[in-house]
Design a protein around this motif. Structure first.
Motif, mmCIF file in Angstrom:
data_model
loop_
_atom_site.group_PDB
_atom_site.id
_atom_site.type_symbol
_atom_site.label_atom_id
_atom_site.label_comp_id
_atom_site.label_asym_id
_atom_site.label_seq_id
_atom_site.Cartn_x
_atom_site.Cartn_y
_atom_site.Cartn_z
ATOM 1 N N VAL A 115 0.827 -1.219 0.000
ATOM 2 C CA VAL A 115 0.000 0.000 0.000
ATOM 3 C C VAL A 115 0.862 1.271 0.000
ATOM 4 O O VAL A 115 0.535 2.227 -0.721
ATOM 5 C CB VAL A 115 -1.018 -0.033 1.168
ATOM 6 C CG1 VAL A 115 -1.746 1.286 1.308
ATOM 7 C CG2 VAL A 115 -1.998 -1.172 0.964
ATOM 8 N N PRO A 116 1.961 1.325 0.759
ATOM 9 C CA PRO A 116 2.769 2.551 0.731
ATOM 10 C C PRO A 116 3.328 2.899 -0.662
ATOM 11 O O PRO A 116 3.637 4.062 -0.927
ATOM 12 C CB PRO A 116 3.910 2.266 1.700
ATOM 13 C CG PRO A 116 3.368 1.252 2.627
ATOM 14 C CD PRO A 116 2.439 0.420 1.805
ATOM 15 N N GLN A 117 3.415 1.917 -1.540
ATOM 16 C CA GLN A 117 3.904 2.188 -2.892
ATOM 17 C C GLN A 117 2.945 3.087 -3.671
ATOM 18 O O GLN A 117 3.346 3.784 -4.594
ATOM 19 C CB GLN A 117 4.120 0.873 -3.657
ATOM 20 C CG GLN A 117 5.073 -0.101 -3.007
ATOM 21 C CD GLN A 117 6.486 0.441 -2.923
ATOM 22 O OE1 GLN A 117 6.956 1.101 -3.846
ATOM 23 N NE2 GLN A 117 7.143 0.180 -1.800
ATOM 24 N N PHE A 118 1.668 3.079 -3.274
ATOM 25 C CA PHE A 118 0.657 3.859 -3.979
ATOM 26 C C PHE A 118 0.382 5.224 -3.344
ATOM 27 O O PHE A 118 -0.347 6.035 -3.913
ATOM 28 C CB PHE A 118 -0.660 3.059 -4.063
ATOM 29 C CG PHE A 118 -0.545 1.840 -4.911
ATOM 30 C CD1 PHE A 118 -0.667 1.918 -6.289
ATOM 31 C CD2 PHE A 118 -0.296 0.601 -4.341
ATOM 32 C CE1 PHE A 118 -0.560 0.785 -7.076
ATOM 33 C CE2 PHE A 118 -0.180 -0.534 -5.116
ATOM 34 C CZ PHE A 118 -0.313 -0.437 -6.493
ATOM 35 N N GLU A 119 0.947 5.489 -2.170
ATOM 36 C CA GLU A 119 0.708 6.763 -1.502
ATOM 37 C C GLU A 119 1.119 7.969 -2.337
ATOM 38 O O GLU A 119 0.374 8.952 -2.392
ATOM 39 C CB GLU A 119 1.387 6.789 -0.126
ATOM 40 C CG GLU A 119 0.594 6.066 0.929
ATOM 41 C CD GLU A 119 1.211 6.182 2.314
ATOM 42 O OE1 GLU A 119 2.282 6.805 2.466
ATOM 43 O OE2 GLU A 119 0.609 5.628 3.242
ATOM 44 N N PRO A 120 2.290 7.966 -3.002
ATOM 45 C CA PRO A 120 2.641 9.137 -3.824
ATOM 46 C C PRO A 120 1.628 9.390 -4.945
ATOM 47 O O PRO A 120 1.327 10.537 -5.274
ATOM 48 C CB PRO A 120 4.011 8.781 -4.408
ATOM 49 C CG PRO A 120 4.565 7.744 -3.513
ATOM 50 C CD PRO A 120 3.393 7.010 -2.955
ATOM 51 N N LEU A 121 1.072 8.339 -5.483
ATOM 52 C CA LEU A 121 0.075 8.477 -6.543
ATOM 53 C C LEU A 121 -1.180 9.176 -6.015
ATOM 54 O O LEU A 121 -1.726 10.078 -6.673
ATOM 55 C CB LEU A 121 -0.281 7.090 -7.096
ATOM 56 C CG LEU A 121 -1.352 7.025 -8.176
ATOM 57 C CD1 LEU A 121 -0.804 7.611 -9.480
ATOM 58 C CD2 LEU A 121 -1.784 5.600 -8.388
ATOM 59 N N PHE A 122 -1.611 8.805 -4.821
ATOM 60 C CA PHE A 122 -2.803 9.413 -4.242
ATOM 61 C C PHE A 122 -2.520 10.829 -3.724
ATOM 62 O O PHE A 122 -3.427 11.649 -3.647
ATOM 63 C CB PHE A 122 -3.368 8.545 -3.118
ATOM 64 C CG PHE A 122 -3.948 7.254 -3.591
ATOM 65 C CD1 PHE A 122 -4.951 7.245 -4.559
ATOM 66 C CD2 PHE A 122 -3.518 6.041 -3.076
ATOM 67 C CE1 PHE A 122 -5.498 6.048 -4.996
ATOM 68 C CE2 PHE A 122 -4.060 4.852 -3.512
ATOM 69 C CZ PHE A 122 -5.049 4.853 -4.481
ATOM 70 N N ALA A 123 -1.281 11.100 -3.339
ATOM 71 C CA ALA A 123 -0.936 12.430 -2.830
ATOM 72 C C ALA A 123 -1.058 13.486 -3.926
ATOM 73 O O ALA A 123 -1.292 14.658 -3.643
ATOM 74 C CB ALA A 123 0.466 12.419 -2.250
ATOM 75 N N GLN A 124 -0.911 13.107 -5.195
ATOM 76 C CA GLN A 124 -0.982 14.048 -6.316
ATOM 77 C C GLN A 124 -2.414 14.401 -6.685
ATOM 78 O O GLN A 124 -2.637 15.357 -7.421
ATOM 79 C CB GLN A 124 -0.262 13.462 -7.537
ATOM 80 C CG GLN A 124 1.211 13.258 -7.320
ATOM 81 C CD GLN A 124 1.863 12.513 -8.469
ATOM 82 O OE1 GLN A 124 1.205 12.078 -9.399
ATOM 83 N NE2 GLN A 124 3.179 12.377 -8.390
#
Length: 194
Positions: A115-124
């Protein structure tokens, strides 16, 4: 006892043939008590846990009726059946328990590493995240912050499971019964040498 063997001879034979120190110690206590004239069932009641007091009553009835051998055979059969039932229940619960534990481990690993791998994607994103996604990201953050406690909990559960199993029973017998007896024997031996 069913082959016209006396109780004293049977206890002495069992004590001599066993390799288990606990059984040998109990046989010695019972043997001394029976030779001193005490009732076998009364002495056995002191060694048996409260959950098996019905067996003491059966043995006592066997003593009074002169059918002690048959009473002991019935008690042995009952204890063997009880142990077999416990083993069957434990075996039948092992597979679902293992499946649940494995599922929890997979979910935990996903929360910590995937899940942490997708955090930057959601932060944008400029729009608000759906509640389920936000909850998943929050659960991931909690799992990562508490990873030490999670592993301590998993190790604790594993140790507890081992402690409650057959290996744990052997460990408890050694730690709480055999080890103190052996230490006591060494201390007595040291005093005897002085």
């Amino acid at each position: 006892l069913t082959n016209q063997l006396s109780l004293v001879a049977a206890l002495d034979s069992l004590r001599a043939s066993t390799t288990d120190d606990l059984v040998a110690t109990h046989c010695t206590k019972l043997l001394k008590a029976v030779e001193s004239g005490y009732s076998f069932s009364q002495q056995l009641a002191q060694l048996i846990t409260t959950q098996h007091q019905i067996l003491v009553a059966v043995i006592q009835a066997g003593e009074r009726s002169g059918q002690l051998g048959e009473a002991l055979v019935h008690c042995t059969f009952f204890l063997e059946e009880q142990q077999a039932t416990k083993t069957r229940i434990a075996a039948s619960l092992a597979t679902p328990g293992l499946a649940i534990a494995l599922g929890m481990m997979v979910v935990l690993m996903m929360l910590i590493w995937i899940v942490p791998q997708f955090e930057p994607l959601f932060a944008q994103r400029t729009t608000a995240l759906p509640a389920s996604t936000a909850g998943l990201l929050a659960a991931s953050a909690i799992a990562r912050s508490a990873i030490t406690w999670i592993f301590v909990l998993l190790i604790g559960i594993s140790v507890y499971a081992i402690w409650r199993g057959q290996l744990g029973e052997a460990m408890r017998r050694y730690m709480f019964y055999l080890f103190p007896l052996r230490v006591g024997a060494l201390v007595i031996q040291q005093y005897a040498l002085q």
